[in-house]
Design a protein around this motif. Structure first.
Motif, PDB file in Angstrom:
ATOM      1  N   GLY A 140       0.758  -1.262   0.000  1.00  0.00           N
ATOM      2  CA  GLY A 140       0.000   0.000   0.000  1.00  0.00           C
ATOM      3  C   GLY A 140       0.779   1.297   0.000  1.00  0.00           C
ATOM      4  N   HIS A 141       2.088   1.266   0.293  1.00  0.00           N
ATOM      5  CA  HIS A 141       2.739   2.551   0.602  1.00  0.00           C
ATOM      6  C   HIS A 141       3.023   3.445  -0.604  1.00  0.00           C
ATOM      7  CE1 HIS A 141       7.245   1.093   0.410  1.00  0.00           C
ATOM      8  NE2 HIS A 141       6.510   0.519  -0.516  1.00  0.00           N
ATOM      9  N   HIS A 142       2.693   2.956  -1.826  1.00  0.00           N
ATOM     10  CA  HIS A 142       2.770   3.840  -3.012  1.00  0.00           C
ATOM     11  C   HIS A 142       1.380   4.321  -3.448  1.00  0.00           C
ATOM     12  CE1 HIS A 142       6.910   2.654  -3.371  1.00  0.00           C
ATOM     13  NE2 HIS A 142       6.636   1.409  -3.696  1.00  0.00           N
ATOM     14  N   ALA A 143       0.345   3.947  -2.698  1.00  0.00           N
ATOM     15  CA  ALA A 143      -1.027   4.245  -3.141  1.00  0.00           C
ATOM     16  C   ALA A 143      -1.371   5.707  -2.887  1.00  0.00           C
ATOM     17  CB  ALA A 143      -2.017   3.332  -2.429  1.00  0.00           C
ATOM     18  N   TRP A 179      11.032  -0.058   5.979  1.00  0.00           N
ATOM     19  CA  TRP A 179      12.331  -0.570   5.509  1.00  0.00           C
ATOM     20  C   TRP A 179      12.233  -1.264   4.153  1.00  0.00           C
ATOM     21  CZ3 TRP A 179      11.763  -3.441  10.614  1.00  0.00           C
ATOM     22  CH2 TRP A 179      11.181  -4.703  10.456  1.00  0.00           C
ATOM     23  N   ASP A 180      11.136  -1.044   3.443  1.00  0.00           N
ATOM     24  CA  ASP A 180      11.012  -1.526   2.066  1.00  0.00           C
ATOM     25  C   ASP A 180      12.144  -0.902   1.229  1.00  0.00           C
ATOM     26  OD1 ASP A 180       8.473  -2.664   0.202  1.00  0.00           O
ATOM     27  OD2 ASP A 180       9.776  -1.240  -0.853  1.00  0.00           O
ATOM     28  N   TYR A 181      12.559  -1.625   0.182  1.00  0.00           N
ATOM     29  CA  TYR A 181      13.610  -1.115  -0.713  1.00  0.00           C
ATOM     30  C   TYR A 181      13.188   0.209  -1.364  1.00  0.00           C
ATOM     31  CZ  TYR A 181      16.273  -0.793  -5.084  1.00  0.00           C
ATOM     32  OH  TYR A 181      17.032  -0.356  -6.128  1.00  0.00           O
ATOM     33  N   HIS A 182      11.876   0.363  -1.588  1.00  0.00           N
ATOM     34  CA  HIS A 182      11.361   1.557  -2.258  1.00  0.00           C
ATOM     35  C   HIS A 182      10.885   2.590  -1.229  1.00  0.00           C
ATOM     36  CE1 HIS A 182      10.684  -1.874  -5.064  1.00  0.00           C
ATOM     37  NE2 HIS A 182      11.230  -1.025  -5.922  1.00  0.00           N
ATOM     38  N   HIS A 183      10.940   3.834  -1.639  1.00  0.00           N
ATOM     39  CA  HIS A 183      10.422   4.897  -0.769  1.00  0.00           C
ATOM     40  C   HIS A 183       8.891   4.854  -0.747  1.00  0.00           C
ATOM     41  CE1 HIS A 183       9.294   9.302  -0.100  1.00  0.00           C
ATOM     42  NE2 HIS A 183       9.867   8.912   1.030  1.00  0.00           N
ATOM     43  N   PHE A 266      10.170  -6.570   2.197  1.00  0.00           N
ATOM     44  CA  PHE A 266      11.378  -7.394   2.188  1.00  0.00           C
ATOM     45  C   PHE A 266      12.007  -7.472   0.793  1.00  0.00           C
ATOM     46  CE2 PHE A 266       8.951  -8.892   5.923  1.00  0.00           C
ATOM     47  CZ  PHE A 266       9.892  -8.588   6.890  1.00  0.00           C
ATOM     48  N   ASP A 267      11.683  -6.473  -0.055  1.00  0.00           N
ATOM     49  CA  ASP A 267      12.424  -6.355  -1.316  1.00  0.00           C
ATOM     50  C   ASP A 267      13.773  -5.677  -1.062  1.00  0.00           C
ATOM     51  OD1 ASP A 267      11.106  -3.992  -0.734  1.00  0.00           O
ATOM     52  OD2 ASP A 267      10.042  -3.871  -2.653  1.00  0.00           O
ATOM     53  N   SER A 268      14.015  -5.287   0.189  1.00  0.00           N
ATOM     54  CA  SER A 268      15.346  -4.807   0.580  1.00  0.00           C
ATOM     55  C   SER A 268      16.250  -5.980   0.981  1.00  0.00           C
ATOM     56  CB  SER A 268      15.220  -3.813   1.743  1.00  0.00           C
ATOM     57  OG  SER A 268      14.306  -4.266   2.712  1.00  0.00           O
ATOM     58  N   GLU A 308       4.832  -5.191   2.954  1.00  0.00           N
ATOM     59  CA  GLU A 308       4.746  -4.345   1.750  1.00  0.00           C
ATOM     60  C   GLU A 308       5.318  -5.156   0.585  1.00  0.00           C
ATOM     61  OE1 GLU A 308       3.278  -1.359   1.470  1.00  0.00           O
ATOM     62  OE2 GLU A 308       3.167  -0.540   3.495  1.00  0.00           O
ATOM     63  N   GLY A 309       6.528  -4.777   0.058  1.00  0.00           N
ATOM     64  CA  GLY A 309       7.107  -5.524  -1.052  1.00  0.00           C
ATOM     65  C   GLY A 309       7.866  -6.758  -0.594  1.00  0.00           C
ATOM     66  N   GLY A 310       8.601  -7.348  -1.565  1.00  0.00           N
ATOM     67  CA  GLY A 310       9.349  -8.587  -1.299  1.00  0.00           C
ATOM     68  C   GLY A 310       9.041  -9.568  -2.409  1.00  0.00           C
ATOM     69  N   TYR A 311       9.929  -9.670  -3.420  1.00  0.00           N
ATOM     70  CA  TYR A 311       9.559 -10.349  -4.666  1.00  0.00           C
ATOM     71  C   TYR A 311      10.376 -11.589  -4.989  1.00  0.00           C
ATOM     72  CZ  TYR A 311       6.954  -6.115  -4.649  1.00  0.00           C
ATOM     73  OH  TYR A 311       6.113  -5.113  -4.242  1.00  0.00           O
ATOM     74  N   ASN A 312      11.353 -11.911  -4.147  1.00  0.00           N
ATOM     75  CA  ASN A 312      11.964 -13.232  -4.209  1.00  0.00           C
ATOM     76  C   ASN A 312      11.090 -14.094  -3.292  1.00  0.00           C
ATOM     77  OD1 ASN A 312      13.417 -15.533  -3.346  1.00  0.00           O
ATOM     78  ND2 ASN A 312      15.350 -14.586  -3.948  1.00  0.00           N
TER      79      ASN A 312
HETATM   80 ZN   LIG Z   1       9.100  -2.150  -2.524  1.00  0.00          ZN
END
Ligand SMILES: [Zn+2]
Length: 332
Positions: A140-143, A179-183, A266-268, A308-312
């Motif tokens: 959600g954090h880019h919405a 702490w997601d890789y993206h802002h 966890f895409d970081s 949030e993210g995390g794609y592996n």
């Molecule tokens: Zn992300």
């Protein structure tokens, strides 16, 4: 009172006191537990075939959680329903109408993420649980209020949760750690002039969505309550822990949060499909411990953490297990 009656009376009082002590201990033990949100509805939506933000992410999380033996230790929480009105604390009428009309299959899933996160906020703010993790998707954090999907996001559940905790539980100060890789551009935008929410984000400023300039520190009354930390590709555990210890901890100690929310992307993590950081599961454990120490110091340990993210797929699942294991066990 004769001697025999006195002894009987004393024994009865001791028994009552010791039952009371057990009852308090049981309530305290319950309060120290960790909640968990997961639901089949979160597997329903597909952005496109082979898209990295896929149901496989949560299927792998469920399996890893089961294999880890952690699931029976967690309190499984039901989703809150009837939460649509809370969308409008962050989103415009136009945005919600556009998502409902243009993504009819996704709107109910994204709304159910909000229902899950608000249920976790209820459990933690009512003192029933110490903290909670929400294994939810979409993120959600880019919405932002564009009326479209932005960075796989539709509704900003973490921002809605912050407003909900403030309004329903009269908590004045919410710390959001991202702490997601993206802002988290939409979270920053929601609270940019708001001194009631301290937003701390570590991210790669050069990656999507191109926001997160460390010079952006908030405006007006919110000046100083937005902290962007850029980290380069190949960032290690030491680098991000350093950022947390040197930037987050002093700011949070000054802020004294009433609740901590985590945008746990966890895409970081090392080997992510979209990110280029090298953070390990041990690194996420340490970030979790830092967040928990702050929550223990200022707000009875209250944390709600949201995926949030995390794609592996496997890496994301492994990081979730280490994060939740720490939420369950760490005592500052
Ligand atoms: Zn992300």
């Amino acid at each position: 009172m004769n001697r025999r009656k006195f002894i009987q009376y004393s024994a009865g009082t001791c028994l009552a006191l010791s039952s009371l002590r057990y009852a308090f201990a049981a309530v305290e033990e319950q309060r120290m537990r960790t909640g968990y949100i997961s639901d089949k509805i979160y597997l329903q939506h597909h952005l496109a075939p082979d898209h990295p933000e896929s149901p496989q992410r949560l299927i792998a999380v469920e399996k890893a959680m089961l294999d880890s033996g952690l699931l029976p230790q967690l309190e499984h929480l039901p989703l809150l329903t009837g939460v649509e009105s809370y969308l409008y604390t962050i989103h415009t009428r136009q945005h919600v109408a556009s998502i409902r009309n243009n993504y009819p299959g996704i709107h109910p899933v994204a709304l159910a993420v909000v229902g899950g996160v608000l249920s976790a906020v209820d459990a933690v703010c009512q003192g029933r649980l110490r903290n909670a993790f929400c294994a939810t998707r979409p993120p959600g954090h880019h919405a932002d209020n564009t009326g479209r999907e932005e960075g796989f996001c539709f509704y900003n559940a973490i921002a809605i949760a912050a407003r909900y905790a403030q309004q329903k539980y009269k908590l004045e100060k919410i710390l959001i750690i991202d702490w997601d890789y993206h802002h988290g551009n939409a979270t920053e935008a929601a609270f940019y002039s708001d001194p009631g929410v301290l937003y701390f984000s570590t991210h790669d400023y050069l990656a999507y969505p191109g926001t997160g300039n460390p010079e952006r520190k908030g405006e007006g009354a919110g000046l100083g309550y937005n902290i962007n930390v850029h980290l380069d590709c190949d960032t290690t555990d030491t680098d991000i822990i350093h950022a947390f210890e040197n930037r987050l901890v002093p700011a949070a100690k000054k802020f004294k949060p009433d609740m901590v929310l985590i945008s746990a992307g966890f895409d970081s993590r090392v080997d992510d499909l979209l990110g280029c950081f090298n953070i390990t599961d041990a690194g996420f454990e340490e970030l979790t411990r830092i967040a928990m120490s702050l929550a223990d110091e200022f707000c009875d340990g209250r944390i709600v953490s949201v995926l949030e993210g995390g794609y592996n797929v496997e890496g994301n699942a492994s990081a979730v297990v280490h994060h939740v294991k720490t939420l369950l066990s760490f005592r500052a």
